[in-house]
Design an enzyme around this catalytic site. Structure first.
Site, PDB file in Angstrom:
ATOM      1  N   GLY A 328      46.110  36.727  46.022  1.00  0.00           N
ATOM      2  CA  GLY A 328      44.829  36.689  46.709  1.00  0.00           C
ATOM      3  C   GLY A 328      44.582  35.275  47.181  1.00  0.00           C
ATOM      4  N   ASP A 444      28.660  36.360  40.136  1.00  0.00           N
ATOM      5  CA  ASP A 444      29.503  36.925  41.194  1.00  0.00           C
ATOM      6  C   ASP A 444      30.158  38.217  40.700  1.00  0.00           C
ATOM      7  OD1 ASP A 444      30.682  37.180  43.638  1.00  0.00           O
ATOM      8  OD2 ASP A 444      32.041  35.474  43.431  1.00  0.00           O
TER       9      ASP A 444
END
Ligand code: ADP
Ligand code: MG
Length: 603
Positions: A328, A444
């Site tokens: 990622g 988050d």
């Protein structure tokens, strides 16, 4: 931990005998419709309703059905014992009368625990400790999340813990043991008959030892010939202590095997529950491809073993091998696959590599992320293994190779079940409850930041925005806005920049929505400001197609504007746990039924 669904009912007595139930009802006055509830001594999870009518006692067994509902034989199904009693208090529907007056358990009398109730917790702990090598808090967390998967499995081996269970000994050895010492009528032991693994009960009566074969039917229930059937050997034994059920007399004193009661049981293997032994009726064990009783559990065979041995903080560059594969990538860092060499061998790791090394602010941020992660230790949170400051600053983490939850669900729509999603979100809630307890706010939480070690094992990750609160702080106030995941943020985060565990709860609701939408995008067409207006006007995301009602109501609770009305993670976890327990009980029962049906087909 294992919550009895009847535990809250003031007229539930736990594991008391029929005789004791009748005594309680007598003491309470024998009025028509007087009733109490007790644990069923035959079937796992069942109850008995004892009712008075016309100075007589009536006892109705309540079975836990294969689909997780409860019903009196031939009656309507209800979702729990409380609902069932409520129903019969309005409509007799086949009972002698309506339930009129609860026979209340005196406040000083605790719910009586059954033989297994008092063993269960320790057995679960032993199982988790031995199978996954866990201790302390981590073990407790794993026990909580895995209890529903393991309870039934453990119940079927609980007899191995009993002093009367002598394991695989020949008949003559059984006799020898019973004849040694005093020989009161009823003295007994249970042994494994060795051949084909059936059980036998040996007991003394009039100085003679009698042997009875314990029969096991096709669905795995145990009984004496023509006798009552039981889910487990220990329930059969407990019952025979109260009623002879075909024996010459009731069971009395246990002939002790000489080992302490809490000896370690052999751990049930994954196939044990359905591994039915050949019986005298020629029943053959099911073929190997039947569903296993115990599907692989999250922690089986993973980085989970001895996590503490691995934590080393300053990792030497020579111990790390970076792969080209990128897992990622963000603005400041990319995450690469890699290998960490340890004394015990190599392990797969994920390495977050800072891109722009010159930027000191960015470096500080990553150090802060590492600092937070370093303080956390929970099975449902991605573990940091260490930092390596070499050509780039690198944060080394355990590998969650099945990737982010949203992508996983979107790619595996057809195979991932509702039960699987409830299980995963329960794991996330366990991890978040841990953060709440430690006074960390994540800031988050989103499906993209829940990573899967495997399809049944989730871990919370990405602590880039996380903050540790001081003991006297209930929220973190951000000084600047920055690049925020607005769609996941509670109104107070956006309007007042206030972040707390309660605002993480709001994000948990959105994460749940993403999960039950199989990786769908929340507030699809709306932009940041529009989402704020949408939420302010009282509107909420809709219930995802196929999402259980109970899960959607929890989401709505998470999206309460007022903090007092919004649950904390302690409550959220409890709620998820109950759903998880009931969903998996339902599906386990379903599997058992399917296996039983298959077994019927092969014999
Ligand atoms: P960012 O702050 O850039 O979002 P993340 O920590 O969320 O950083 O990582 C970005 C991506 O890298 C994740 O979405 C995931 O695909 C991958 N990733 C991060 N950590 C791991 C890990 N421990 N195991 C496997 N993949 C990971
Ligand atoms: Mg991320």
């Amino acid at each position: 931990m294992s919550i009895d669904p009847a535990a809250e009912l003031p007229f539930f007595y736990g594991s008391i005998s029929r005789f004791d139930a009748e005594q309680c009802l007598k003491l309470a006055g024998m009025s028509d419709g007087l009733f109490l509830l007790r644990q069923c001594l035959r079937s796992l999870g069942g109850y008995v309703l004892s009712v008075v009518w016309n100075l007589n006692f009536h006892h109705y067994s309540i079975e836990r059905q294969l689909n997780g509902t409860y019903c009196i034989v031939g009656g309507k199904a209800h979702c729990g014992p409380a609902e069932l009693c409520e129903y019969y208090s309005k409509d007799p529907d086949g009972l002698v009368c309506t339930l009129r007056k609860p026979c209340l358990r005196p406040p000083e009398t605790p719910i009586r625990l059954g033989v297994f109730d008092s063993l269960r917790d320790n057995m679960l702990r032993d199982y988790v400790r031995q199978t996954w090598n866990l201790q302390g808090d981590e073990m407790e967390q794993a026990v909580i999340s895995q209890a529903p998967n393991l309870e039934r499995l453990i119940a079927t081996t609980a007899h191995e813990r009993m002093s009367w269970y002598h394991g695989k000994i020949p008949r003559q050895e059984g006799e020898r043991r019973l004849y040694s010492g005093v020989q009161p009528d009823g003295k007994f032991l249970v042994r494994d008959r060795g051949e084909a693994g059936t059980f036998a009960l040996s007991m003394v009566y009039g100085k003679t030892v009698y042997h009875y074969q314990i029969l096991e039917d096709k669905s795995g229930k145990y009984s004496m010939p023509e006798g009552t059937k039981f889910d487990t050997i220990w329930q059969l034994v407990e019952y025979l202590k109260l009623k002879p059920d075909g024996l010459v007399t009731c069971l009395g004193e246990a002939c002790s095997n000489g080992k302490s009661v809490d000896k370690k049981p052999s751990l049930p293997g994954s196939r044990q529950l359905f591994q039915k032994r050949a019986d005298p009726n020629g029943y053959a064990p099911p073929p190997a491809d039947l569903p296993t009783a115990r599907d692989p559990l999250p922690m089986d065979d993973s980085t989970y073993h001895n996590p503490h041995e691995l934590k080393m903080f300053n990792i030497k560059r020579s111990k790390l091998v970076l792969d080209e594969v990128e897992l990622g990538s963000g603005n400041f860092a990319c995450v690469k696959k890699g290998v960490l060499k340890t004394d015990k061998g190599q392990i797969d790791v994920a390495i977050k590599v800072l891109k722009n090394e010159n930027h000191n602010l960015v470096k500080d941020e990553m150090m802060r992320e590492a600092e937070i992660m370093y303080q956390l230790s929970n099975p449902y949170i991605v573990r940091m293994l260490g930092l390596c400051d070499a050509e780039n600053l690198m944060l080394v983490m355990e590998m969650a190779s099945a990737g982010p939850l949203n992508k996983f669900l979107a790619n595996n729509r057809d195979t991932v079940t509702e039960e699987n999603i409830v299980d995963l979100m329960h794991q996330v809630s366990v991890g978040m409850k841990y953060l709440e307890e430690k006074n960390f706010v994540h800031r988050d939480l989103a499906a993209r930041n829940v990573l899967l070690v495997k399809p049944h094992y989730a871990k919370i990750s990405d602590f880039g925005l996380s903050k540790a609160l001081n003991a006297d702080e209930s929220y973190y106030k951000s000084r600047s806005g920055g690049k925020w995941p607005l769609k996941w943020y509670a109104p107070e985060c956006i309007s007042h920049r206030k972040f707390s565990s309660k605002s993480d709860v709001w994000s948990f609701g959105v994460t749940m929505w993403e999960a039950f939408s199989y990786g769908g995008k929340p507030y699809k067409k709306l932009k940041g400001q529009e989402v704020m207006d949408f939420v302010k006007s009282g509107q909420r995301l809709e219930c995802p197609v196929g999402c259980p009602e109970r899960m959607y109501s929890l989401m709505l609770e998470c999206w309460s504007v007022e903090l007092d009305k919004r649950p904390d993670f302690k409550k959220v976890e409890e709620s998820m746990r109950l759903s998880h327990f009931s969903v998996s009980a339902r599906s386990q029962a379903g599997e058992a039924a399917a296996a039983a049906a298959d077994a019927q087909a092969v014999s």
